[in-house]
Design a protein around this motif. Structure first.
Motif, short mmCIF file in Angstrom:
data_model
loop_
_atom_site.label_atom_id
_atom_site.label_comp_id
_atom_site.label_asym_id
_atom_site.label_seq_id
_atom_site.Cartn_x
_atom_site.Cartn_y
_atom_site.Cartn_z
N LEU A 24 0.90 -1.43 -0.08
CA LEU A 24 0.12 -0.26 -0.14
C LEU A 24 0.65 1.18 -0.14
N GLY A 25 2.04 1.17 0.74
CA GLY A 25 2.93 2.30 0.59
C GLY A 25 3.15 2.72 -0.96
N ASN A 26 3.52 1.88 -1.90
CA ASN A 26 3.78 2.27 -3.30
C ASN A 26 2.59 2.55 -4.18
N TYR A 101 -3.44 -0.67 11.20
CA TYR A 101 -4.54 0.18 10.46
C TYR A 101 -4.00 -0.08 8.94
N TYR A 102 -3.13 -0.82 8.82
CA TYR A 102 -2.57 -1.24 7.51
C TYR A 102 -3.62 -2.21 7.13
N SER A 103 -4.06 -3.05 7.81
CA SER A 103 -5.08 -4.22 7.65
C SER A 103 -6.48 -3.53 7.24
N GLY A 226 12.96 -0.35 9.86
CA GLY A 226 12.68 -0.05 11.02
C GLY A 226 11.58 -0.69 11.67
N MET A 227 11.21 -1.75 11.23
CA MET A 227 10.11 -2.62 11.73
C MET A 227 10.52 -4.13 11.81
N GLY A 228 11.63 -4.35 11.87
CA GLY A 228 12.02 -5.51 12.05
C GLY A 228 11.71 -6.37 11.15
N SER A 324 4.85 -9.89 6.21
CA SER A 324 5.99 -9.64 6.80
C SER A 324 5.75 -8.78 8.04
N LEU A 325 4.98 -8.02 8.41
CA LEU A 325 4.67 -7.58 9.53
C LEU A 325 4.44 -8.46 10.55
N LEU A 326 3.48 -9.31 10.21
CA LEU A 326 3.03 -10.34 11.09
C LEU A 326 4.29 -11.39 11.55
N1 PFF Z 1 6.47 -1.81 2.85
C1 PFF Z 1 5.11 -1.89 2.84
C2 PFF Z 1 4.32 -1.00 1.93
O1 PFF Z 1 5.11 -0.06 1.24
O2 PFF Z 1 3.15 -0.84 1.96
C3 PFF Z 1 4.51 -1.49 4.28
C4 PFF Z 1 5.24 -2.40 5.28
C5 PFF Z 1 5.38 -3.74 5.16
C6 PFF Z 1 5.93 -1.75 6.11
C7 PFF Z 1 6.25 -4.33 6.10
C8 PFF Z 1 6.71 -2.22 7.06
C9 PFF Z 1 6.67 -3.72 7.01
F1 PFF Z 1 7.45 -4.31 7.77
#
Ligand code: PFF
Length: 447
Positions: A24-26, A101-103, A226-228, A324-326
């Motif tokens: 979603l970031g992209n 909140y991503y979810s 920055g999120m492991g 990847s976050l979970l």
């Molecule tokens: N990089 C992902 C995005 O751009 O949507 C979001 C994300 C995934 C951020 C995993 C952090 C992470 F650890």
């Protein structure tokens, strides 16, 4: 731990890492952060940030992960720096914060896949977004998105994440490229290309203090730093793999997808509105949904197909990032406490679902979570990691970086020098500029 899993193939790791980065970031954030931050000027700074700050930083996380072969928290004990476990803990916290909140946004995307098929949002995209983005609908789809994420993580590295991303990442690339070509054929697309690709340097200089921290944090978010997540994923890499080669591939692909998403979204907006629309549909969380959906709606029947394909791609990109976050927290409790992977994935998924119901109940909460992540959590977390790799690990980091490479005796010291000076200073500046504007945060809704 001799029985710890590793990636079955080199490509498996790269695809999983790209899967984490591309999301979603992209596709949701990048085109719209671009449109609210001066177009090409923002793109220009973002590109510099991705390659000059993001690439050295991602290599730093890879070095820690592969050296330790352990989850992001215990990694620091493993490499004999237990006091720095705080970096892993902060990363884990930041990742969980974001996933909550991503979810919710992932749930919106899922809703729009269905809405495209039935043409539900065609009549009035603004009202449709308002009705599905908060409340019962939002909570329900957020639940489904989180359950899908937990389901994939429950299957583990090789059977779950590697298999899933092998299919997801190439399809995302192919479909986005197809849509970009489609957007190119539309009348009026050329105005968008000008806005998107030719920077106004005067504007950039006047707004440097805003554009720079945004662009740098956007690069962190987009590269999953920055999120492991990258520490965790790289803990499964073999020593005969070249970190600089893999890192560069990942940064290039991730940047490419962001640019490609802009080439889809901005022409659609220009064709529809003749410019980048201001206000709610121009920059808020509803931006992608309202504006692009309006464009699809105008295409009639063809819009159903294009819309369906588009939101489906966004969905799989979002899923491969969310897993990847979970995985960060799951691998921690599996490694450390021997928890059952399935129980851990669904347990934490459940807790984060509950936290995310705040954002699903009111987009002001979503904005609040997102702002804190961008202006504070991400820069602090990356700052600590970069400092640690440069000044605490130092030569050890160099040694790890050089494993599996042919000859990088020029590149490696230059990398360490960058990490110690330029990258560190730039991340610090990003943090200070971000914190300095924290007071501009959206007001919090009261209960
Ligand atoms: N990089 C992902 C995005 O751009 O949507 C979001 C994300 C995934 C951020 C995993 C952090 C992470 F650890």
């Amino acid at each position: 731990m001799s029985d710890r899993e590793t990636w079955a193939t080199r490509v498996g790791f790269i695809l999983a890492a790209v899967g984490s980065a591309v999301g979603l970031g992209n596709i949701w954030q990048f085109p719209f952060k671009t449109s609210t931050n001066g177009g090409a000027a923002f793109v220009f700074v973002y590109l510099l940030a991705a390659f000059l700050i993001g690439l050295p930083a991602i290599l730093g996380e890879f070095v820690v992960g592969r050296r330790a072969k352990r989850n992001a928290i215990e990694a620091f004990e493993r490499i004999d720096h237990p006091a720095w476990t705080v970096i892993g803990a902060l990363g884990l916290f930041t990742g969980m914060w974001i996933l909550s909140y991503y979810s919710v946004v992932g749930g919106w995307v899922l809703r729009y896949v269905l809405g495209s098929a039935t043409g539900a949002y065609f009549g009035n995209p603004g009202d449709y977004f308002a009705s599905v983005s908060v409340g019962a609908d939002a909570v329900a789809f957020h639940a489904v998105f989180m359950a899908l994420t937990a389901g994939i993580v429950a299957f583990g590295i090789e059977d779950g994440i590697e298999k899933a991303t092998k299919v997801m990442v190439p399809s995302v690339l192919a479909i986005l490229a197809g849509l970009a070509v489609y957007a190119f054929t539309l009348d009026g697309a050329s105005a968008a290309y000008g806005y998107y690709l030719s920077p106004d340097f005067g504007y950039l200089l006047d707004n440097l203090g805003n554009i720079v921290p945004f662009a740098v944090s956007q690069a962190f978010f987009s590269l999953s730093l920055g999120m492991g997540a990258m520490i965790t994923y790289s803990s499964y890499i073999d020593e005969d793999q070249s970190l600089p080669a893999d890192g560069s591939t990942i940064v290039v692909l991730n940047t490419f997808v962001g640019l490609l998403a802009g080439l889809v979204v901005l022409p659609l907006l220009f064709v529809q509105f003749g410019s980048v629309p201001e206000g709610a549909s121009g920059g808020g969380p509803g931006a992608l949904f309202v504006s692009v959906a309006t464009a699809f709606g105008n295409l009639g029947m063809a819009g159903r197909v294009v819309g369906l394909v588009f939101f489906f791609v966004v969905l799989i990109a979002a899923l491969s990032s969310a897993i990847s976050l979970l995985e960060v927290v799951t691998s921690y409790v599996v490694d450390k406490y021997g928890y059952d992977r399935k129980v851990a994935a669904f347990g934490f998924g459940g807790v984060l679902f509950l936290v995310g119901t705040l954002a699903a109940g009111d987009t002001a909460w979503l904005g609040w979570f997102d702002t804190i992540a961008y202006k504070f959590l991400l820069p602090v977390s990356v700052l600590l990691a970069v400092y640690f790799v440069g000044w605490v690990l130092g030569p050890v980091a160099l040694d790890e970086l050089e494993k599996g490479t042919d000859d990088i005796s020029t590149f490696a010291p230059a990398w360490l020098w960058m990490i110690r000076t330029f990258v560190l200073a730039a991340v610090l500046a990003t943090l200070l500029l971000g914190v300095n504007t924290l007071y501009e945060m959206p007001a919090l809704p009261s209960f």
